[in-house]
Design a protein around this motif. Structure first.
Motif, short mmCIF file in Angstrom:
data_model
loop_
_atom_site.label_atom_id
_atom_site.label_comp_id
_atom_site.label_asym_id
_atom_site.label_seq_id
_atom_site.Cartn_x
_atom_site.Cartn_y
_atom_site.Cartn_z
N ALA A 118 0.83 -1.20 0.00
CA ALA A 118 0.00 0.00 0.00
C ALA A 118 0.86 1.25 0.00
CB ALA A 118 -0.93 -0.01 1.21
N GLU A 119 2.05 1.16 0.61
CA GLU A 119 2.96 2.30 0.66
C GLU A 119 3.94 2.33 -0.50
OE1 GLU A 119 3.11 2.34 5.58
OE2 GLU A 119 4.90 1.82 4.42
N ASN A 120 4.32 1.15 -0.96
CA ASN A 120 5.31 1.03 -2.04
C ASN A 120 4.91 -0.15 -2.92
OD1 ASN A 120 7.53 0.74 -3.68
ND2 ASN A 120 8.95 0.20 -2.05
N PRO A 121 4.16 0.09 -3.97
CA PRO A 121 3.60 -1.00 -4.79
C PRO A 121 4.62 -1.63 -5.75
CG PRO A 121 2.92 1.08 -5.70
CD PRO A 121 3.68 1.40 -4.43
N ASN A 122 5.75 -2.05 -5.20
CA ASN A 122 6.77 -2.75 -5.97
C ASN A 122 7.27 -3.92 -5.14
OD1 ASN A 122 7.45 -0.85 -8.44
ND2 ASN A 122 7.29 0.49 -6.64
N ALA A 123 7.68 -4.98 -5.82
CA ALA A 123 8.14 -6.16 -5.10
C ALA A 123 9.09 -6.96 -5.97
CB ALA A 123 6.95 -7.04 -4.67
N ALA A 124 9.74 -7.93 -5.33
CA ALA A 124 10.60 -8.88 -6.03
C ALA A 124 10.28 -10.27 -5.50
CB ALA A 124 12.07 -8.54 -5.81
N ALA A 125 10.38 -11.25 -6.37
CA ALA A 125 10.11 -12.63 -5.98
C ALA A 125 11.19 -13.53 -6.54
CB ALA A 125 8.73 -13.09 -6.46
N THR A 126 11.50 -14.59 -5.80
CA THR A 126 12.51 -15.56 -6.23
C THR A 126 11.98 -16.97 -6.07
OG1 THR A 126 14.30 -14.09 -5.52
CG2 THR A 126 14.86 -16.39 -5.90
N PHE A 127 12.12 -17.76 -7.11
CA PHE A 127 11.86 -19.19 -7.07
C PHE A 127 13.21 -19.90 -7.02
CE2 PHE A 127 8.30 -17.25 -9.17
CZ PHE A 127 7.19 -17.94 -8.72
N TYR A 128 13.31 -20.92 -6.17
CA TYR A 128 14.55 -21.70 -6.11
C TYR A 128 14.19 -23.17 -6.13
CZ TYR A 128 18.97 -23.63 -4.40
OH TYR A 128 20.13 -24.35 -4.27
N TRP A 129 14.60 -23.84 -7.21
CA TRP A 129 14.35 -25.27 -7.37
C TRP A 129 15.68 -25.99 -7.17
CZ3 TRP A 129 11.81 -22.94 -12.13
CH2 TRP A 129 10.53 -22.45 -11.80
N GLN A 130 15.97 -26.29 -5.90
CA GLN A 130 17.29 -26.78 -5.49
C GLN A 130 17.76 -28.03 -6.23
OE1 GLN A 130 17.68 -29.71 -3.33
NE2 GLN A 130 19.92 -29.55 -3.65
N PRO A 131 16.90 -29.07 -6.41
CA PRO A 131 17.41 -30.26 -7.09
C PRO A 131 17.91 -30.00 -8.51
CG PRO A 131 15.35 -30.74 -5.96
CD PRO A 131 15.51 -29.26 -5.95
N GLN A 132 17.43 -28.90 -9.11
CA GLN A 132 17.83 -28.56 -10.47
C GLN A 132 18.80 -27.38 -10.53
OE1 GLN A 132 13.83 -27.97 -11.96
NE2 GLN A 132 13.82 -30.02 -12.87
N ALA A 133 19.15 -26.84 -9.35
CA ALA A 133 20.04 -25.67 -9.28
C ALA A 133 19.52 -24.53 -10.15
CB ALA A 133 21.47 -26.05 -9.67
N ARG A 134 18.21 -24.34 -10.10
CA ARG A 134 17.60 -23.28 -10.91
C ARG A 134 16.96 -22.21 -10.02
NH1 ARG A 134 14.72 -26.25 -16.18
NH2 ARG A 134 16.63 -26.21 -17.47
N GLN A 135 17.14 -20.97 -10.43
CA GLN A 135 16.48 -19.84 -9.79
C GLN A 135 15.79 -19.00 -10.87
OE1 GLN A 135 18.65 -17.56 -6.68
NE2 GLN A 135 20.41 -18.84 -7.25
N VAL A 136 14.67 -18.41 -10.47
CA VAL A 136 14.01 -17.42 -11.31
C VAL A 136 13.73 -16.21 -10.43
CG1 VAL A 136 12.05 -16.85 -12.79
CG2 VAL A 136 12.93 -19.21 -12.73
N ARG A 137 14.16 -15.04 -10.88
CA ARG A 137 13.95 -13.79 -10.14
C ARG A 137 13.01 -12.90 -10.94
NH1 ARG A 137 18.60 -10.93 -10.30
NH2 ARG A 137 17.93 -9.62 -8.56
N VAL A 138 12.01 -12.36 -10.25
CA VAL A 138 10.99 -11.52 -10.88
C VAL A 138 10.86 -10.23 -10.07
CG1 VAL A 138 8.59 -11.44 -11.66
CG2 VAL A 138 9.76 -13.64 -11.50
N SER A 139 10.87 -9.07 -10.71
CA SER A 139 10.74 -7.82 -9.98
C SER A 139 10.01 -6.78 -10.81
CB SER A 139 12.11 -7.28 -9.55
OG SER A 139 12.92 -7.01 -10.69
N GLY A 140 9.21 -5.96 -10.10
CA GLY A 140 8.46 -4.92 -10.78
C GLY A 140 7.29 -4.45 -9.95
#
Length: 236
Positions: free
Chosen positions: A110-132
């Motif tokens: 409500a004060e700052n309508p921005n965020a970041a999210a991270t997915f971490y799929w450890q067995p596959q050593a994969r990350q996805v980062r999303v921000s906006g």
């Protein structure tokens, strides 16, 4: 703490004997196992397509809770806060999640309508980062999402008061039991404070770990919501 040649020094000289925790942490293997390959030349123009492909691959590989994402927000004063939430959908360019309007993340947004999210799929050593920026989907979407939850999840949401002091676990159990009775009697009840949000990113990054540390990292960026995406291979 001091800064010298661009490096931060904290306290006195580093301990030479190490600590039990540090030694344990350094013995934990990383990027181990049979990892998938990622050819950056095959990356599509739209990051949603690549995300859907990676998520499908994680589901088929049996990765536990691949829809769990770490969501980071910050209020008006810039103090960050992070927690794990569940991805509800990825549609219309937005990564959707839901929460109680009384929660800290909702107050932050409500004060700052921005965020970041991270997915971490450890067995596959994969990350996805999303921000906006983060958008509210609206009251109809809020209600639809709430009613799509399991009865137990609806009861829990109706029972809790996020972040308020709790006298004991017994108080929580009693509140949930009462809410379960309400859900059984009134199955169409919707929590008025329930909100469905969509993180509509300006940046999405895909990271494929490699045991040799030759990690593959592809960054998607755009100048504004609705603008075309561009992507490139970047140094890990």
């Amino acid at each position: 703490m001091s800064v010298r040649d661009g490096l931060v020094q904290v306290g006195g000289p580093a301990a030479t004997g190490g600590t039990i925790l540090r030694d344990r942490l350094r013995r934990i293997p990383v990027f181990a196992g049979d990892l998938p390959r990622f050819d950056p030349e095959t990356a599509p123009d739209d990051p949603v397509r690549l995300f859907a492909d990676w998520l499908t691959h994680a589901i088929k590989a049996g990765v536990a809770e691949p829809h769990a994402m770490t969501l980071a927000t910050a209020g008006a004063d810039g103090t960050p806060s992070a927690r794990v939430v569940i991805l509800k959908d990825c549609r219309d360019g937005g990564w959707e999640f839901a929460t109680d309007a009384r929660s800290r993340k909702a107050r932050d947004l409500a004060e700052n309508p921005n965020a970041a999210a991270t997915f971490y799929w450890q067995p596959q050593a994969r990350q996805v980062r999303v921000s906006g920026p983060v958008l509210a989907r609206g009251l109809r979407a809020d209600a639809d999402d709430f009613l799509a939850r399991s009865p137990a999840s609806r009861a829990a949401a109706l029972a809790v008061r996020p972040g308020e002091p709790l006298a004991s676990p017994a108080e929580l159990e009693a509140a949930i039991a009462a809410a379960q009775g309400r859900v059984e009697r009134e199955p169409a009840t919707v929590l008025a404070d329930w909100r469905l949000f969509a993180l509509v990113p300006l940046e999405v990054e895909f990271f494929q770990g490699d045991p040799r540390r030759a990690h593959i990292r592809v960054a998607y960026r755009r100048d504004d919501v609705g603008a075309p995406w561009r992507h490139e291979l970047v140094w890990p």
